[in-house]
Design an enzyme around this catalytic site. Structure first.
Site, PDB file in Angstrom:
ATOM      1  N   ARG A 113     -42.246 -55.465 -97.459  1.00 20.20           N
ATOM      2  CA  ARG A 113     -43.382 -55.265 -98.381  1.00 20.20           C
ATOM      3  C   ARG A 113     -44.664 -55.909 -97.859  1.00 20.20           C
ATOM      4  NH1 ARG A 113     -39.306 -56.589-101.885  1.00 20.20           N
ATOM      5  NH2 ARG A 113     -38.389 -54.779-102.882  1.00 20.20           N
ATOM      6  N   LYS A 135     -57.578 -49.690 -94.046  1.00 20.17           N
ATOM      7  CA  LYS A 135     -56.855 -48.428 -94.232  1.00 20.17           C
ATOM      8  C   LYS A 135     -55.817 -48.294 -93.137  1.00 20.17           C
ATOM      9  CE  LYS A 135     -60.265 -45.429 -96.411  1.00 20.17           C
ATOM     10  NZ  LYS A 135     -61.021 -44.177 -96.248  1.00 20.17           N
ATOM     11  N   GLU A 177     -70.157 -42.179 -84.140  1.00 21.77           N
ATOM     12  CA  GLU A 177     -69.965 -42.834 -85.446  1.00 21.77           C
ATOM     13  C   GLU A 177     -70.982 -43.966 -85.624  1.00 21.77           C
ATOM     14  OE1 GLU A 177     -67.936 -41.917 -87.922  1.00 21.77           O
ATOM     15  OE2 GLU A 177     -66.270 -40.816 -87.025  1.00 21.77           O
ATOM     16  N   LYS A 214     -70.951 -51.258 -91.993  1.00 23.50           N
ATOM     17  CA  LYS A 214     -69.689 -50.824 -92.598  1.00 23.50           C
ATOM     18  C   LYS A 214     -69.163 -51.876 -93.572  1.00 23.50           C
ATOM     19  CE  LYS A 214     -65.457 -48.430 -92.313  1.00 23.50           C
ATOM     20  NZ  LYS A 214     -64.443 -47.647 -91.641  1.00 23.50           N
ATOM     21  N   GLU A 224     -63.930 -46.750-103.221  1.00 19.34           N
ATOM     22  CA  GLU A 224     -64.439 -45.456-102.762  1.00 19.34           C
ATOM     23  C   GLU A 224     -64.900 -44.566-103.896  1.00 19.34           C
ATOM     24  OE1 GLU A 224     -62.833 -43.354 -99.254  1.00 19.34           O
ATOM     25  OE2 GLU A 224     -61.193 -44.765 -99.431  1.00 19.34           O
ATOM     26  N   ARG A 228     -69.604 -45.689-100.681  1.00 19.58           N
ATOM     27  CA  ARG A 228     -68.834 -45.531 -99.442  1.00 19.58           C
ATOM     28  C   ARG A 228     -68.937 -44.117 -98.855  1.00 19.58           C
ATOM     29  NH1 ARG A 228     -63.275 -48.853 -98.733  1.00 19.58           N
ATOM     30  NH2 ARG A 228     -62.485 -47.955 -96.825  1.00 19.58           N
ATOM     31  N   ASN A 232     -69.559 -40.784 -94.799  1.00 20.50           N
ATOM     32  CA  ASN A 232     -69.180 -39.398 -94.513  1.00 20.50           C
ATOM     33  C   ASN A 232     -70.333 -38.560 -93.987  1.00 20.50           C
ATOM     34  OD1 ASN A 232     -66.519 -39.691 -95.235  1.00 20.50           O
ATOM     35  ND2 ASN A 232     -66.928 -39.236 -97.382  1.00 20.50           N
ATOM     36  N   HIS A 235     -69.704 -35.590 -91.831  1.00 25.88           N
ATOM     37  CA  HIS A 235     -68.265 -35.318 -91.851  1.00 25.88           C
ATOM     38  C   HIS A 235     -67.871 -34.034 -92.591  1.00 25.88           C
ATOM     39  CE1 HIS A 235     -67.896 -39.205 -89.995  1.00 25.88           C
ATOM     40  NE2 HIS A 235     -66.582 -39.135 -89.973  1.00 25.88           N
ATOM     41  N   HIS A 239     -65.668 -31.992 -90.315  1.00 26.74           N
ATOM     42  CA  HIS A 239     -64.275 -31.624 -90.595  1.00 26.74           C
ATOM     43  C   HIS A 239     -64.082 -30.111 -90.552  1.00 26.74           C
ATOM     44  CE1 HIS A 239     -63.642 -35.708 -92.777  1.00 26.74           C
ATOM     45  NE2 HIS A 239     -63.187 -35.765 -91.538  1.00 26.74           N
ATOM     46  N   HIS A 255     -63.161 -35.783 -82.659  1.00 23.07           N
ATOM     47  CA  HIS A 255     -63.668 -36.046 -84.009  1.00 23.07           C
ATOM     48  C   HIS A 255     -65.150 -36.469 -83.988  1.00 23.07           C
ATOM     49  CE1 HIS A 255     -63.952 -37.517 -88.109  1.00 23.07           C
ATOM     50  NE2 HIS A 255     -64.376 -38.679 -87.635  1.00 23.07           N
TER      51      HIS A 255
HETATM   52  N1  LIG Z   1     -58.201 -46.926 -90.406  1.00 24.39           N
HETATM   53  C1  LIG Z   1     -59.421 -46.466 -90.409  1.00 24.39           C
HETATM   54  O1  LIG Z   1     -60.284 -46.912 -91.170  1.00 24.39           O
HETATM   55  C2  LIG Z   1     -59.802 -45.374 -89.440  1.00 24.39           C
HETATM   56  C3  LIG Z   1     -61.145 -45.068 -89.226  1.00 24.39           C
HETATM   57  C4  LIG Z   1     -61.462 -44.074 -88.304  1.00 24.39           C
HETATM   58  C5  LIG Z   1     -60.455 -43.405 -87.614  1.00 24.39           C
HETATM   59  N2  LIG Z   1     -59.151 -43.734 -87.850  1.00 24.39           N
HETATM   60  C6  LIG Z   1     -58.059 -43.045 -87.121  1.00 24.39           C
HETATM   61  O2  LIG Z   1     -58.167 -43.372 -85.761  1.00 24.39           O
HETATM   62  C7  LIG Z   1     -57.572 -42.322 -84.997  1.00 24.39           C
HETATM   63  C8  LIG Z   1     -58.445 -42.022 -83.809  1.00 24.39           C
HETATM   64  O3  LIG Z   1     -58.580 -43.200 -83.057  1.00 24.39           O
HETATM   65  P1  LIG Z   1     -59.164 -43.212 -81.589  1.00 24.39           P
HETATM   66  O4  LIG Z   1     -60.364 -42.386 -81.542  1.00 24.39           O
HETATM   67  O5  LIG Z   1     -59.231 -44.634 -81.212  1.00 24.39           O
HETATM   68  O6  LIG Z   1     -58.102 -42.391 -80.753  1.00 24.39           O
HETATM   69  P2  LIG Z   1     -56.687 -42.767 -80.104  1.00 24.39           P
HETATM   70  O7  LIG Z   1     -56.061 -43.918 -80.753  1.00 24.39           O
HETATM   71  O8  LIG Z   1     -55.938 -41.478 -80.095  1.00 24.39           O
HETATM   72  O9  LIG Z   1     -57.082 -43.157 -78.614  1.00 24.39           O
HETATM   73  C9  LIG Z   1     -57.630 -42.188 -77.752  1.00 24.39           C
HETATM   74  C10 LIG Z   1     -57.066 -42.324 -76.340  1.00 24.39           C
HETATM   75  O10 LIG Z   1     -57.669 -43.431 -75.707  1.00 24.39           O
HETATM   76  C11 LIG Z   1     -56.690 -44.184 -74.998  1.00 24.39           C
HETATM   77  N3  LIG Z   1     -57.216 -45.543 -74.892  1.00 24.39           N
HETATM   78  C12 LIG Z   1     -57.263 -46.478 -75.875  1.00 24.39           C
HETATM   79  N4  LIG Z   1     -57.930 -47.562 -75.453  1.00 24.39           N
HETATM   80  C13 LIG Z   1     -58.306 -47.315 -74.179  1.00 24.39           C
HETATM   81  C14 LIG Z   1     -59.035 -48.060 -73.202  1.00 24.39           C
HETATM   82  N5  LIG Z   1     -59.572 -49.244 -73.505  1.00 24.39           N
HETATM   83  N6  LIG Z   1     -59.208 -47.521 -71.988  1.00 24.39           N
HETATM   84  C15 LIG Z   1     -58.742 -46.282 -71.707  1.00 24.39           C
HETATM   85  N7  LIG Z   1     -58.058 -45.536 -72.587  1.00 24.39           N
HETATM   86  C16 LIG Z   1     -57.852 -46.029 -73.811  1.00 24.39           C
HETATM   87  C17 LIG Z   1     -55.478 -44.012 -75.819  1.00 24.39           C
HETATM   88  O11 LIG Z   1     -54.333 -44.257 -75.076  1.00 24.39           O
HETATM   89  C18 LIG Z   1     -55.579 -42.561 -76.266  1.00 24.39           C
HETATM   90  O12 LIG Z   1     -55.035 -41.723 -75.292  1.00 24.39           O
HETATM   91  C19 LIG Z   1     -57.380 -41.156 -85.924  1.00 24.39           C
HETATM   92  O13 LIG Z   1     -56.004 -41.018 -86.192  1.00 24.39           O
HETATM   93  C20 LIG Z   1     -58.132 -41.545 -87.174  1.00 24.39           C
HETATM   94  O14 LIG Z   1     -57.540 -41.033 -88.353  1.00 24.39           O
HETATM   95  C21 LIG Z   1     -58.816 -44.703 -88.734  1.00 24.39           C
HETATM   96 ZN   LIG Z   2     -65.348 -40.223 -88.621  1.00 22.95          ZN
END
Ligand SMILES: NC(=O)c1ccc[n+]([C@@H]2O[C@H](COP(=O)([O-])OP(=O)(O)OC[C@H]3O[C@@H](n4cnc5c(N)ncnc54)[C@H](O)[C@@H]3O)[C@@H](O)[C@H]2O)c1
Ligand SMILES: [Zn+2]
Length: 340
Positions: A113, A135, A177, A214, A224, A228, A232, A235, A239, A255
């Site tokens: 938990r 999140k 972003e 942020k 939200e 907040r 978007n 977005h 999207h 994205h």
């Molecule tokens: N929790 C939140 O508030 C929040 C906010 C925005 C996005 N997200 C989520 O984040 C995800 C996207 O994250 P992302 O854009 O980081 O993509 P990702 O995690 O898919 O990473 C993209 C690629 O970069 C590579 N990589 C990572 N660090 C690296 C580095 N330092 N050098 C070289 N390669 C590297 C990874 O191996 C991967 O292949 C989505 O699933 C989205 O829903 C979450």
């Molecule tokens: Zn975004």
């Protein structure tokens, strides 16, 4: 620079400092069992550096890509925690992009938990966007982030040196972003991005400014319900573009790239011109191949929709925004005005 994020009586620090990964033990409580979770595509050295600082550290590498942001990956992490006899006093550290952070964070929220977790985001997008707000979650049957929990990390360490290995296209999408946050909320940051040459020496300052925005927004609107939604900006159409690309033969859009194009639909006048110029400067796309009808079709399924209306974020002047509740006709008019 260390920023503090406070919510519901608890708080955690977000440290933004080049080279800080080498001092990770100064930031996180590592005097316990620690599972370091990283992704297959994340350069090995980052998790290895963290692991070397943990007296009782263990490493788990999970498969990556949106298609692996699943309950199966969560189960892999949970099974490992159980197998290794982790208790509620032990901790997990996510070292990777948003996929690793969201998946590992959700596993930490579920195990017994909830156990402590720390986040070491290694993409610009995850540094700027997922380090605040708590999140966590995964996709299910192709629906993004539909299963999840709010679980604040116990700390976030942003080492801008990890960006040196990031492919330029991934760097640019993270910047989209940041441009988004500057366009709605920080004219000085926007100007700084317009004037900057090489970003690498100023990356800590830029991330700090973006995270301040942020933090302020999320702290003001934890559930939200209102403000907040400003996050978007770009977005709604972003999207729609992602969905349109996913269903057809257009080349894939990241994205952040979709958000880049999406912002231009929602900005007016000089603000639009300046955003467009800035996006081009950083190698981000500014056009899409879709008709207004196609975009309308995909925008209509936006999950942020309430009844018939979508809450749009409009920017008329850099550094400020307004909300607009738009029905389908108004949205179509906005899309068409950009298509002209
Ligand atoms: N929790 C939140 O508030 C929040 C906010 C925005 C996005 N997200 C989520 O984040 C995800 C996207 O994250 P992302 O854009 O980081 O993509 P990702 O995690 O898919 O990473 C993209 C690629 O970069 C590579 N990589 C990572 N660090 C690296 C580095 N330092 N050098 C070289 N390669 C590297 C990874 O191996 C991967 O292949 C989505 O699933 C989205 O829903 C979450
Ligand atoms: Zn975004």
């Amino acid at each position: 620079m260390t920023l503090t994020f406070t919510q519901g009586g608890s708080a955690y620090d977000i440290t933004i400092e080049r080279g800080s990964l080498n001092q990770v033990s100064g930031y996180f409580n590592l005097q316990r069992k620690v599972l370091v979770v990283t992704g297959e595509g994340v350069p090995r050295q980052y998790a290895a550096t963290v692991l070397a600082a943990c007296p009782e550290g263990l490493l788990l590498t999970i498969p990556e890509g949106e298609e692996n942001k699943t309950l199966t990956s969560v189960e892999t992490i949970l099974s490992e925690l159980l197998r290794l006899g982790f208790t509620r006093y032990d901790a997990l550290i996510a070292v990777g992009g948003g996929v690793v952070g969201d998946t590992a964070g959700f596993a930490a929220a579920c195990y017994m938990r909830g156990i402590d977790w720390y986040n070491v985001p290694t993409t610009l997008l995850s540094q700027a966007d997922s380090s605040v707000g708590g999140k966590t979650g995964v996709n299910l049957h192709g629906v993004k982030n539909i299963v999840g929990a709010f679980r604040q990390p116990s700390g976030v360490l942003i080492d801008t040196a990890v960006l040196d290995t990031l492919p330029p296209r991934l760097f640019a999408e993270g910047l989209a972003e940041i441009i988004k946050m500057a366009a709605t909320s920080d004219a000085a940051l926007f100007r700084r991005l317009e004037q900057a040459g090489d970003l690498s020496p100023v990356m800590e300052d830029i991330l700090t400014a973006a995270l301040r925005i942020k933090i302020a927004v999320v702290e003001a609107d934890p559930t939200e319900r209102g403000l907040r939604a400003v996050l978007n900006f770009g977005h709604t159409i972003g999207h729609a573009l992602e969905a349109a690309v996913g269903s057809g033969s257009a080349p894939p859009l990241y994205h952040g790239e979709a958000v880049a194009v999406g912002m231009l639909y929602m900005a007016e006048g000089e603000a639009r011109t300046r955003i467009e110029k800035l996006l081009k400067k950083y190698g981000l796309p500014t056009e899409d191949p879709f008709s207004a009808d196609e975009l309308m079709q995909f925008a209509a399924s936006d999950k942020k929709r309430r009844g018939n209306k979508i809450k749009l974020v409009r920017v008329d002047e850099i550094g400020s925004f307004r909300f607009q509740e738009a029905g389908p006709d108004e949205l179509r008019t906005i899309i068409q005005s950009r298509k002209k």
